[in-house]
Design a protein around this motif. Sequence first.
Motif, PDB file in Angstrom:
ATOM      1  N   MET A 124       0.794  -1.223   0.000  1.00  0.00           N
ATOM      2  CA  MET A 124       0.000   0.000   0.000  1.00  0.00           C
ATOM      3  C   MET A 124       0.836   1.288   0.000  1.00  0.00           C
ATOM      4  O   MET A 124       0.288   2.380   0.024  1.00  0.00           O
ATOM      5  CB  MET A 124      -0.959   0.010   1.203  1.00  0.00           C
ATOM      6  CG  MET A 124      -0.348  -0.005   2.590  1.00  0.00           C
ATOM      7  SD  MET A 124       0.430   1.526   3.137  1.00  0.00           S
ATOM      8  CE  MET A 124      -0.862   2.703   2.860  1.00  0.00           C
ATOM      9  N   GLY A 125       2.153   1.174  -0.079  1.00  0.00           N
ATOM     10  CA  GLY A 125       2.956   2.379   0.115  1.00  0.00           C
ATOM     11  C   GLY A 125       3.287   3.169  -1.134  1.00  0.00           C
ATOM     12  O   GLY A 125       3.766   4.292  -1.032  1.00  0.00           O
ATOM     13  N   GLN A 126       3.057   2.610  -2.307  1.00  0.00           N
ATOM     14  CA  GLN A 126       3.448   3.315  -3.517  1.00  0.00           C
ATOM     15  C   GLN A 126       2.305   3.384  -4.522  1.00  0.00           C
ATOM     16  O   GLN A 126       1.522   2.450  -4.658  1.00  0.00           O
ATOM     17  CB  GLN A 126       4.661   2.635  -4.171  1.00  0.00           C
ATOM     18  CG  GLN A 126       5.981   2.965  -3.510  1.00  0.00           C
ATOM     19  CD  GLN A 126       6.331   4.457  -3.570  1.00  0.00           C
ATOM     20  OE1 GLN A 126       5.667   5.242  -4.232  1.00  0.00           O
ATOM     21  NE2 GLN A 126       7.374   4.818  -2.857  1.00  0.00           N
ATOM     22  N   GLY A 148      -3.619   1.485  -3.676  1.00  0.00           N
ATOM     23  CA  GLY A 148      -3.044   2.804  -3.905  1.00  0.00           C
ATOM     24  C   GLY A 148      -3.865   3.927  -3.300  1.00  0.00           C
ATOM     25  O   GLY A 148      -3.476   5.087  -3.357  1.00  0.00           O
ATOM     26  N   GLY A 149      -4.999   3.588  -2.731  1.00  0.00           N
ATOM     27  CA  GLY A 149      -5.876   4.604  -2.176  1.00  0.00           C
ATOM     28  C   GLY A 149      -6.907   5.049  -3.201  1.00  0.00           C
ATOM     29  O   GLY A 149      -6.569   5.374  -4.336  1.00  0.00           O
ATOM     30  N   THR A 150      -8.170   5.047  -2.824  1.00  0.00           N
ATOM     31  CA  THR A 150      -9.252   5.442  -3.723  1.00  0.00           C
ATOM     32  C   THR A 150     -10.292   6.265  -2.984  1.00  0.00           C
ATOM     33  O   THR A 150     -10.289   6.361  -1.746  1.00  0.00           O
ATOM     34  CB  THR A 150      -9.970   4.214  -4.328  1.00  0.00           C
ATOM     35  OG1 THR A 150     -10.837   3.655  -3.329  1.00  0.00           O
ATOM     36  CG2 THR A 150      -8.989   3.163  -4.811  1.00  0.00           C
ATOM     37  N   GLY A 151     -11.215   6.819  -3.762  1.00  0.00           N
ATOM     38  CA  GLY A 151     -12.333   7.526  -3.156  1.00  0.00           C
ATOM     39  C   GLY A 151     -13.332   6.603  -2.501  1.00  0.00           C
ATOM     40  O   GLY A 151     -14.201   7.057  -1.756  1.00  0.00           O
ATOM     41  N   ILE A 152     -13.234   5.315  -2.758  1.00  0.00           N
ATOM     42  CA  ILE A 152     -14.215   4.367  -2.209  1.00  0.00           C
ATOM     43  C   ILE A 152     -14.147   4.353  -0.697  1.00  0.00           C
ATOM     44  O   ILE A 152     -15.146   4.606   0.000  1.00  0.00           O
ATOM     45  CB  ILE A 152     -13.981   2.957  -2.777  1.00  0.00           C
ATOM     46  CG1 ILE A 152     -14.091   2.958  -4.301  1.00  0.00           C
ATOM     47  CG2 ILE A 152     -14.972   1.970  -2.165  1.00  0.00           C
ATOM     48  CD1 ILE A 152     -13.503   1.728  -4.957  1.00  0.00           C
ATOM     49  N   GLU A 153     -12.971   4.040  -0.163  1.00  0.00           N
ATOM     50  CA  GLU A 153     -12.835   4.008   1.295  1.00  0.00           C
ATOM     51  C   GLU A 153     -12.964   5.398   1.898  1.00  0.00           C
ATOM     52  O   GLU A 153     -13.448   5.569   3.018  1.00  0.00           O
ATOM     53  CB  GLU A 153     -11.510   3.368   1.718  1.00  0.00           C
ATOM     54  CG  GLU A 153     -10.254   4.030   1.194  1.00  0.00           C
ATOM     55  CD  GLU A 153      -9.727   3.337  -0.046  1.00  0.00           C
ATOM     56  OE1 GLU A 153      -8.505   3.377  -0.259  1.00  0.00           O
ATOM     57  OE2 GLU A 153     -10.536   2.749  -0.813  1.00  0.00           O
ATOM     58  N   THR A 154     -12.550   6.419   1.134  1.00  0.00           N
ATOM     59  CA  THR A 154     -12.612   7.782   1.646  1.00  0.00           C
ATOM     60  C   THR A 154     -14.047   8.242   1.846  1.00  0.00           C
ATOM     61  O   THR A 154     -14.414   8.761   2.905  1.00  0.00           O
ATOM     62  CB  THR A 154     -11.886   8.730   0.678  1.00  0.00           C
ATOM     63  OG1 THR A 154     -10.557   8.258   0.465  1.00  0.00           O
ATOM     64  CG2 THR A 154     -11.828  10.139   1.238  1.00  0.00           C
ATOM     65  N   VAL A 155     -14.882   8.048   0.843  1.00  0.00           N
ATOM     66  CA  VAL A 155     -16.280   8.467   0.950  1.00  0.00           C
ATOM     67  C   VAL A 155     -17.018   7.626   1.981  1.00  0.00           C
ATOM     68  O   VAL A 155     -17.792   8.149   2.794  1.00  0.00           O
ATOM     69  CB  VAL A 155     -16.973   8.373  -0.427  1.00  0.00           C
ATOM     70  CG1 VAL A 155     -18.478   8.630  -0.296  1.00  0.00           C
ATOM     71  CG2 VAL A 155     -16.354   9.364  -1.395  1.00  0.00           C
TER      72      VAL A 155
END
Length: 332
Positions: free
Chosen positions: A218-220, A294-301
């Motif tokens: 998950m770091g890059q 990589g990080g997405t809006g899914i978990e953020t929202v």
Amino acid sequence: MTATLFLSSEDVSDLALPADYVDTVREGYRQRGEGAPAQPRSKFFRADPEGMLTSYAAVLPETGAMGGYMYSAGFGAGDAWFMTPLFDADSGAPLALLDGASMNPHKTGAAGAVAVDELAREDATVLAVIGSGAQARGQLRATATVRDFAEVRVYSPTPESRESFAADFDADLEADVRAVDSSEAAVTDADVVITATKASEPVFDGDDLEPGAHVTAMGQYSPDKREVDTRTVERATYVPDLRERATFDSGEFMLAVQEGAVTEEDIHAELGEIVAGNEPGRTGDDEITLFDSGGTGIETVAVAHMLYERAEREGRGQTIEFAPASEALTGD
């Protein structure tokens, strides 16, 4: 005018437990697996002063929310700021604006934990963590809610950092948490491996993975950087958070493609497709699996909406006002 809730990092920092984050993010990925819109991040760089502006977004129709992250890093300040706008998915009205810094490791850790729950063996008991910063902490706290680990091995290049990390979690978790002096020592015989570093080059040798291991990287999220090597990608069933991101900014996958080890056809499925039951996860005890996060809006929202609802119930935050375009977009 529309009343919108502003929530500081302090307002939301104690509103949810790790398991709450995991449940919320799992539901977000289920919706993605059933067609909820999301796209990879956009990144903009400046050389002088050096810095990055990045953003990503998603719509979760069943949650009734949409939004994402916009954050800056660098620009001479040597720091970063995370803004999370949250909108009503039906009316479009702004529900909240969150300072997203404190929730970041928890929501990203929850995405990793959902992948572990879907892809790791049920009897996984040994966890390797490579990295000792805030993101590694978030990954471990969340992942510990989905498997009963007996042993956690932690490696980072700085002895003081890995020893401090291990001591903190050894006191918090039922597992035996200890620092080790190499990534090989961490990974050998591990059932689950988490990489959460700022490294540009692979942090372990893919040949050291045991059959049946699961890896969360998950770091890059850069085309020319990677935490896991081509051998790992080649050996593993490859699952990204977003299929499009695998060929957009995943150095892990893109470099493996360039080296001829895999092709785009080796993308097994998105995490959401597995969570929704539309694609299989692990199919055998000796299968190696890899979640590329990589990080997405899914978990953020998903997480922002959960924190917003809890903050409203507890009367936290302060109200700010936005004028709708019908009132403010006058040209006067």
